[in-house]
Scaffold this motif. Sequence first.
Motif, PDB file in Angstrom:
ATOM      1  N   ASP A 144       0.825  -1.204   0.000  1.00  0.00           N
ATOM      2  CA  ASP A 144       0.000   0.000   0.000  1.00  0.00           C
ATOM      3  C   ASP A 144       0.861   1.256   0.000  1.00  0.00           C
ATOM      4  N   LYS A 145       2.002   1.180   0.669  1.00  0.00           N
ATOM      5  CA  LYS A 145       2.860   2.348   0.812  1.00  0.00           C
ATOM      6  C   LYS A 145       3.758   2.574  -0.398  1.00  0.00           C
ATOM      7  N   TYR A 146       4.259   1.495  -1.005  1.00  0.00           N
ATOM      8  CA  TYR A 146       5.299   1.641  -2.025  1.00  0.00           C
ATOM      9  C   TYR A 146       4.889   1.191  -3.426  1.00  0.00           C
ATOM     10  N   LEU A 147       4.105   0.113  -3.532  1.00  0.00           N
ATOM     11  CA  LEU A 147       3.861  -0.472  -4.851  1.00  0.00           C
ATOM     12  C   LEU A 147       3.042   0.452  -5.736  1.00  0.00           C
ATOM     13  N   ASN A 148       2.076   1.134  -5.150  1.00  0.00           N
ATOM     14  CA  ASN A 148       1.187   1.970  -5.947  1.00  0.00           C
ATOM     15  C   ASN A 148       1.675   3.407  -6.088  1.00  0.00           C
ATOM     16  N   ALA A 149       2.865   3.692  -5.581  1.00  0.00           N
ATOM     17  CA  ALA A 149       3.412   5.042  -5.714  1.00  0.00           C
ATOM     18  C   ALA A 149       3.696   5.353  -7.186  1.00  0.00           C
ATOM     19  N   SER A 150       3.466   6.575  -7.569  1.00  0.00           N
ATOM     20  CA  SER A 150       3.748   6.990  -8.945  1.00  0.00           C
ATOM     21  C   SER A 150       5.253   7.015  -9.186  1.00  0.00           C
ATOM     22  N   ASP A 151       5.633   7.012 -10.454  1.00  0.00           N
ATOM     23  CA  ASP A 151       7.056   7.099 -10.782  1.00  0.00           C
ATOM     24  C   ASP A 151       7.657   8.391 -10.236  1.00  0.00           C
ATOM     25  N   TRP A 154       8.212   7.888  -6.577  1.00  0.00           N
ATOM     26  CA  TRP A 154       9.316   6.928  -6.412  1.00  0.00           C
ATOM     27  C   TRP A 154      10.655   7.634  -6.603  1.00  0.00           C
ATOM     28  N   LEU A 155      10.755   8.452  -7.632  1.00  0.00           N
ATOM     29  CA  LEU A 155      11.992   9.188  -7.880  1.00  0.00           C
ATOM     30  C   LEU A 155      12.274  10.175  -6.754  1.00  0.00           C
ATOM     31  N   LYS A 156      11.243  10.868  -6.308  1.00  0.00           N
ATOM     32  CA  LYS A 156      11.434  11.848  -5.243  1.00  0.00           C
ATOM     33  C   LYS A 156      11.945  11.179  -3.973  1.00  0.00           C
TER      34      LYS A 156
END
Length: 296
Positions: A144-151, A154-156
Amino acid sequence: MLVRGFLLKILIITVCLLGLGACSTKMSYYFLDWAIEWEVDDYVDLNDEQQQALAQAIDEFILWHQANELPRYSQHLTQVIEDIATPSLEAERWLHHSQLGKAHWQRLVAFNLEAITALIASLSDAQVAQIDANIRRQIAEDKDKYLNASDEDWLKRNDENLLERAEDLLGELSVQQRLMIRKYNRNRPRTTALWYRYQDDWSSRFISTIQHRQDPVRLHGELVLLFTAADTLKAPEYQQALVQNRLAMGELLQQLHASLTTNQQRKVVNKLQDLIADLNDLSAAGMNNLALNQNL
């Protein structure tokens, strides 16, 4: 996860000792036994007999680790200092340090495997079910915290994490060094989905292993695979992406090394020398404790 968490707590302390995190070396080490027990408590409620067995295993491990492994870390850090002082380094040299880190892990597994196997063999069906539920819960929370994060997110996050680690080691970074780190994060493949697919596969195999814990031969063999040859469980595309990431990290470290100012080089060397001094103090205390135990 229960057993991997047990070993990962140790590995986290190892990373701290090798100067790759903002950790207080001696303080972290003195609380290592508590950290391991807290990690296990997150996944399973042990009975009194199991708690005593775990406490004894941790005491024996820390005694061995302090007397035998810490000198290896000190030697490793000395190599790092020597490499930093070298005018030019190939990226492969940094990969060499990654291989040394894997060797540290392998020795941790080898020493703890017998105690881990005995602890797992003593688990009840209810405890296995509790571990299964808690592992699934933890993975779901992480997804929930990491997989659905936008690119973009994720980069930030990766920029912030890597920049913070670099600044902790080197002090204020130049514009060029910041650009190197940002370029690295944008040129490497994102492996989040592949990582969680591997986590699901690894966890399923681990749960199946502890469900069949009555077979000592299978239990031992599966634990060896899970903790020393887990790369075989990774999908080919994930293994290929990890190779690309390791090569990219080696190139980044090579570039950062070439860009170090005199002050930055002095800062990181001083920090590593302080860590070596702490390691030597801890190791000397461990050797004294080991000698006292052998004389009892």
